[in-house]
Write an enzyme that holds these catalytic residues in place. Structure first.
Site, PDB file in Angstrom:
ATOM      1  CG  ASP A 156      -6.476   3.815   1.289  1.00 48.84           C
ATOM      2  OD1 ASP A 156      -5.876   4.193   2.307  1.00 48.84           O
ATOM      3  OD2 ASP A 156      -5.934   3.137   0.388  1.00 48.84           O
TER       4      ASP A 156
ATOM      5  CB  SER B 286      -0.925   6.671  -2.504  1.00 45.69           C
ATOM      6  OG  SER B 286      -1.356   5.500  -3.104  1.00 45.69           O
TER       7      SER B 286
ATOM      8  CG  HIS C 246      -2.151   2.835   0.946  1.00 45.24           C
ATOM      9  ND1 HIS C 246      -3.183   3.311   0.175  1.00 45.24           N
ATOM     10  CD2 HIS C 246      -1.033   3.137   0.261  1.00 45.24           C
ATOM     11  CE1 HIS C 246      -2.711   3.864  -0.917  1.00 45.24           C
ATOM     12  NE2 HIS C 246      -1.393   3.785  -0.894  1.00 45.24           N
TER      13      HIS C 246
HETATM   14  N1  ARG Z   1      -2.573  -0.305  -4.487  1.00 38.11           N
HETATM   15  C1  ARG Z   1      -2.468   0.877  -3.667  1.00 38.11           C
HETATM   16  C2  ARG Z   1      -1.067   1.467  -3.839  1.00 38.11           C
HETATM   17  O1  ARG Z   1      -0.354   1.099  -4.706  1.00 38.11           O
HETATM   18  C3  ARG Z   1      -2.820   0.591  -2.247  1.00 38.11           C
HETATM   19  C4  ARG Z   1      -1.891  -0.289  -1.519  1.00 38.11           C
HETATM   20  C5  ARG Z   1      -2.188  -0.544  -0.083  1.00 38.11           C
HETATM   21  N2  ARG Z   1      -3.213  -1.550   0.139  1.00 38.11           N
HETATM   22  C6  ARG Z   1      -3.004  -2.880   0.226  1.00 38.11           C
HETATM   23  N3  ARG Z   1      -4.038  -3.655   0.379  1.00 38.11           N
HETATM   24  N4  ARG Z   1      -1.813  -3.442   0.186  1.00 38.11           N
HETATM   25  O2  ARG Z   1      -0.449   2.030  -2.982  1.00 38.11           O
HETATM   26  N1  GLU Z   2      -1.626   3.115  -4.251  1.00 35.15           N
HETATM   27  C1  GLU Z   2      -0.624   3.769  -5.036  1.00 35.15           C
HETATM   28  C2  GLU Z   2       0.381   4.575  -4.216  1.00 35.15           C
HETATM   29  O1  GLU Z   2       0.778   4.197  -3.158  1.00 35.15           O
HETATM   30  C3  GLU Z   2      -1.274   4.643  -6.014  1.00 35.15           C
HETATM   31  C4  GLU Z   2      -1.841   3.785  -6.998  1.00 35.15           C
HETATM   32  C5  GLU Z   2      -1.040   3.818  -8.258  1.00 35.15           C
HETATM   33  O2  GLU Z   2       0.018   3.206  -8.368  1.00 35.15           O
HETATM   34  O3  GLU Z   2      -1.582   4.478  -9.128  1.00 35.15           O
HETATM   35  O4  GLU Z   2       0.911   5.557  -4.660  1.00 35.15           O
END
Ligand code: ARG
Ligand code: GLU
Length: 673
Positions: free
Chosen positions: A222, A608, A85
Site C-alpha cells: 500500500d 495512513s 489508498h
Molecule cells: N483501512 C485502511 C484505512 O482506513 C485502508 C483503506 C483503503 N483500502 C480499501 N480496501 N478500501 O484507510
Molecule cells: N487506513 C487508515 C487511514 O486512512 C489508517 C488505519 C486506521 O484507521 O488506523 O488513515
C-alpha cells in the site's frame, strides 16, 4: 487560569507509574515530558530530534497529505511516500480504460512525466504552541456557553491572523484539546504543486481489496510516490511547469536492514479523531445501535455497486474510489462494535462511572454529571439514529446530494456516475429509511411522495428517467434536509451544547479522580487531525482463542493468496515470475521479501501514510491500517490486541526496483543497509 494550565501541563506528561503499555498519541511539542519513557523503550534520539523549532527535526519530514492522510519526504528532491489508498483518488483521476493506472500502475521515468494534481496539497507543520491564555483572554466563569464560544472564536481568529501575517501559503489553526480545557495553535506551510511519481498496480497497492482490508495477516503493497514542487525560491507556488523539486529541511533516511519482533517503532502522523473519554452510554449507542444500522445501510449500497462493477470494466473504474470509501468505514464499524463488546468496554465504563459518581459527591463541579449524562443520552438516542439515516440513507443517494449541493463539480460527478447503481441504491436506502424510522420523524414531503407514487420503486422510476429529474432530486434533498434542520437538529444541537460543557468538566474530573485515587491511568488528548507521536514495538497478537499471529508477512504469502480468477488477488505476471525465479536482488530476506508488519503503536484514521521509524529515526515502514480486532482503539485501547499495520519499506524498494525498474528513484534516497 494559571493554576489550571499548570495542572494540565503536569497531566500532559502522563501519569508516570502504571502506564498501560503503548497506548497514547502524544503532542510533539510536549514530547520532552515523555522522552524518558520513549528512550527506555529503545529510542536513541532526543526530544529535540523529534520536535524542534530552532533546528531541523523529524517533524520537518512529515506532512499532512491532502485532506485526510499523512505522507513523508524521502529525498532531498521533494520525493514523498504515502499510501496507495491515499493517492487513490489522484491515480484514479488520471486513469481511463486506455490509461488504466489503477490496474497497471504508473511510473514516471523522468521528472517531465510526473503528473500534476489540481486540488492536492501537502502541509508542513512549522510550529505548535499552547495558546490557552490568549484564547481565554476576557473569559469570566459567569459567561454562558454561547458567550464563551464567541470569545474563543474571536480570540482564536486574532491569533490565527497574526500567525499567518497575510502569507497565503501559511495556514494557522487554533485547536482545542481535552474538550476545550486547553488550546494549541498550529501553523502550517502549504505546498500546492504535488505531482504523481509512481504507483504500483492495484493488484499490489490494493492487494486483497476490501476482503483483506483492516485485517492481519496482510499482504498489501500500500504505497504511492509523489513529488513536492516549489518556486525557484523553494517556497510554495501554484502549479507551473517551471517549478522545481522542493528541497525539504529534513527527509527520512530509509533503513533497509530490517526489523524483528520486539524492535522499537515510532509513528509520526496526523490521526483524525478518537474519543477515549466518552461516557458509557455514548459507547453503547455506537456499538449496539449506530454501527449496526449504518453497517446494514452500507451493505445495501455495496452489494449493488459490486454487482455492476463485476460486470463491466468501465464501471469498475468509475466506482473504484467511491466503493473503497464506502466499504472502508463499513468494515471498520463491524470490528469496532465487536471489539467494544469483547472488551466489555461499556460495563467497564459503567463501573468507573459508579465510582466516579461516589467520589464526586459534594464536589459542585462534578456532582451531578453521571446522572445528567444518562438523561441526555436517553433524550437523543432516537434522534441520533434519525441523523444517522439522514446521512447514510437519504443523503447517500449520489444524484440527490449532487442536486442538493447545487450540481457543483458536474463534470467530475458525471465522469464517475452510473445511474442504474444510484437508482437501485435509492430504492434500497429509501425503503430502509421508511421501514426503520418512525413516522413522526419523517418529513411530510417524504410521506406525501411515497403516498403519491405508491412505492419507493415507482418513486424511483419518476426520479431516474432517461435524463434524471434534477428538479425532483433537488427537491427531495431540500425537503428532507430542511425538515431535519427544523425539527430534529435543534434538540440534538441543544443537547450537544450541554454535553460539550459537561465533557469539559468530566475530562478534568477523570484526571482529578485519577490523581486522588492514584489510578495510574494514562491521559493524552484525543486525536483531532493534529500531528502526534505514537511509540511501541513490533509485536504479534492473539486475535482469538488458540490463534497467535506473528508480526511479519512476506512475498510468499502474496503468492499463496494469488488467484487470477479474483480481481483483488490477481497479481501482475511479472511478480509471479520474479517469485518463481527468486529474483529478489538485494531485498531478499530468508528466501523471501518482507511485505508488511504489525506493531503496538496507537494510531487512527489519518495515520495512513505515516512514517514508521526505528530507534534512530530512520524509515522502516509506512503505516496503512489497523488490525480488525483492534479497531475499537478509537474508543478504548487494548494493549493485547490493538496493532497498527505498516508496509515494510523493503517491499516498496523491491517493487520500485524489480517490478517498475524505476531505479532513478532509489538513487535519490539514502538507503542504509
Ligand atoms: N483501512 C485502511 C484505512 O482506513 C485502508 C483503506 C483503503 N483500502 C480499501 N480496501 N478500501 O484507510
Ligand atoms: N487506513 C487508515 C487511514 O486512512 C489508517 C488505519 C486506521 O484507521 O488506523 O488513515
Amino acid at each position: 487560569m494559571k493554576k489550571l494550565i499548570l495542572f494540565f501541563a503536569l497531566l500532559l506528561a502522563g501519569a508516570s507509574s502504571g502506564l498501560r503499555a503503548d497506548e497514547g498519541m502524544w503532542l510533539p511539542s510536549e514530547i520532552l515530558k515523555k522522552i524518558k519513557d520513549i528512550q527506555s523503550k529503545g529510542f536513541k534520539l532526543s526530544a529535540e530530534d523529534i520536535y524542534s523549532v530552532n533546528k531541523s527535526s523529524l517533524k520537518d519530514a512529515v506532512v499532512r497529505f491532502g485532506g485526510g492522510c499523512t505522507g513523508e519526504l524521502i529525498s532531498s528532491q521533494g520525493l514523498l511516500i504515502t499510501n496507495h489508498h491515499c493517492g487513490y483518488g489522484q491515480i484514479q483521476q488520471h486513469s481511463s480504460v486506455e490509461h488504466d493506472y489503477l490496474t497497471d500502475g504508473f511510473w514516471a521515468m523522468s521528472r517531465a512525466e510526473e503528473l500534476p494534481n489540481p486540488g492536492l496539497s501537502v502541509s508542513f507543520l512549522e510550529y505548535m504552541i499552547d495558546v490557552t491564555d490568549d484564547v481565554m483572554k476576557g473569559y469570566k466563569p459567569s459567561m454562558t456557553e454561547e458567550k464563551r464560544t464567541e470569545l474563543v472564536n474571536k480570540n482564536s481568529k486574532k491569533i490565527e491572523e497574526k500567525a499567518v501575517k497575510g502569507n497565503k501559503y501559511l495556514r494557522a489553526n487554533v485547536r482545542p484539546i481535552y474538550y476545550g480545557n486547553q488550546y494549541f495553535l498550529f501553523v502550517y506551510k502549504v505546498y500546492t504543486d504535488v505531482r504523481l511519481v509512481g504507483a504500483p498496480p492495484s493488484s499490489i497497492g490494493k492487494f486483497g481489496g476490501d476482503t483483506d482490508n483492516w485485517m492481519w495477516p496482510r499482504h498489501t503493497g500500500d504505497f504511492s510516490l509523489f513529488r513536492v514542487y516549489a518556486g525557484a525560491d523553494n517556497e510554495p507556488a501554484e502549479y507551473d511547469p517551471n517549478n522545481v523539486p522542493f528541497q525539504p529541511k529534513r527527509f527520512f533516511k530509509v533503513n533497509a536492514a530490517g526489523i524483528s519482533e520486539g524492535d522499537f517503532t515510532m509513528v509520526y502522523g496526523f490521526p483524525g479523531r478518537t474519543n477515549e473519554y466518552l461516557f458509557s452510554d455514548a459507547v453503547k449507542y455506537t456499538a449496539l445501535i449506530s454501527n449496526p444500522h449504518k453497517i446494514a445501510l452500507r451493505t445495501l449500497r455495496l452489494d449493488i455497486q459490486k454487482e455492476y462493477m463485476n460486470k463491466d470494466r468501465a464501471i469498475r473504474i468509475k466506482y473504484a474510489s467511491k466503493n473503497a470509501g464506502v466499504s472502508n468505514a463499513w468494515k471498520k464499524w463491524q470490528g469496532e462494535a465487536k471489539g467494544i463488546l469483547k472488551m466489555r468496554a461499556i460495563e467497564n465504563k459503567q463501573d468507573f462511572e459508579a465510582k466516579f459518581d461516589k467520589w464526586a459527591e459534594g464536589k459542585a463541579e462534578y456532582e451531578n454529571l453521571v446522572e445528567r449524562f444518562k438523561e441526555l443520552y436517553a433524550t437523543i438516542e432516537e434522534l441520533s439514529l434519525v441523523q444517522d439515516y439522514q446521512t447514510e440513507a437519504l443523503n447517500a443517494v449520489e444524484l440527490i446530494s449532487f442536486a442538493g449541493r447545487g450540481q457543483r463539480g458536474a463534470e467530475r460527478f458525471y465522469k464517475d456516475y452510473h445511474m442504474p447503481i444510484d437508482k437501485a441504491s435509492f430504492v434500497a436506502l429509501y425503503n430502509a429509511y421508511n421501514k426503520n424510522i418512525a413516522d413522526k420523524y419523517k418529513a411530510p414531503y417524504f410521506k406525501e411522495q411515497l403516498q403519491k407514487y405508491g412505492s419507493v420503486e415507482a418513486w424511483g422510476n419518476a426520479l431516474f428517467t432517461e435524463q434524471p429529474n434534477m428538479e425532483m432530486a433537488a427537491e427531495i434533498y431540500k425537503q428532507t434536509n430542511d425538515y431535519f434542520k427544523a425539527n430534529i437538529a435543534p434538540t440534538l444541537e441543544a443537547v450537544n451544547k450541554e454535553l460539550a460543557i459537561m465533557y469539559r468538566a468530566y475530562m478534568r474530573g477523570q484526571m482529578e479522580y485519577n490523581e486522588a485515587t492514584k489510578g495510574g491511568k494514562l491521559f493524552y488528548p484525543d486525536a483531532n487531525s493534529t500531528l502526534r507521536v505514537a511509540y511501541g514495538q513490533v509485536k504479534g497478537y492473539k486475535p482469538a482463542d488458540a490463534i497467535y499471529y506473528t508480526p511479519v508477512s512476506s512475498l510468499d504469502g502474496v503468492i499463496e493468496k494469488d488467484n487470477p480468477e479474483i480481481y483483488d488477488y490477481n497479481i501482475p505476471q511479472k511478480l509471479r515470475d520474479l517469485h518463481a525465479a527468486k529474483d529478489y536482488g538485494q531485498w531478499e530476506v530468508n528466501g523471501s521479501v518482507p511485505v508488511a508488519f504489525i506493531a503496538t503503536n496507537h494510531t487512527s484514521g489519518g495515520n495512513s501514510g505515516s512514517p514508521v521509524l526505528d530507534a534512530n529515526g530512520n524509515l522502516i515502514g509506512v503505516n496503512f491500517d489497523r488490525v480488525w480486532e483492534g479497531t475499537m482503539s478509537d474508543v478504548v485501547y487494548d494493549p493485547e490486541i490493538c496493532r497498527n499495520i505498516a508496509l515494510d519499506i523493503r517491499f516498496a524498494l523491491f517493487v520500485i526496483d524489480k517490478l517498475a525498474g524505476a531505479n532513478h528513484l532509489l538513487d535519490e534516497m539514502e538507503i542504509l543497509k
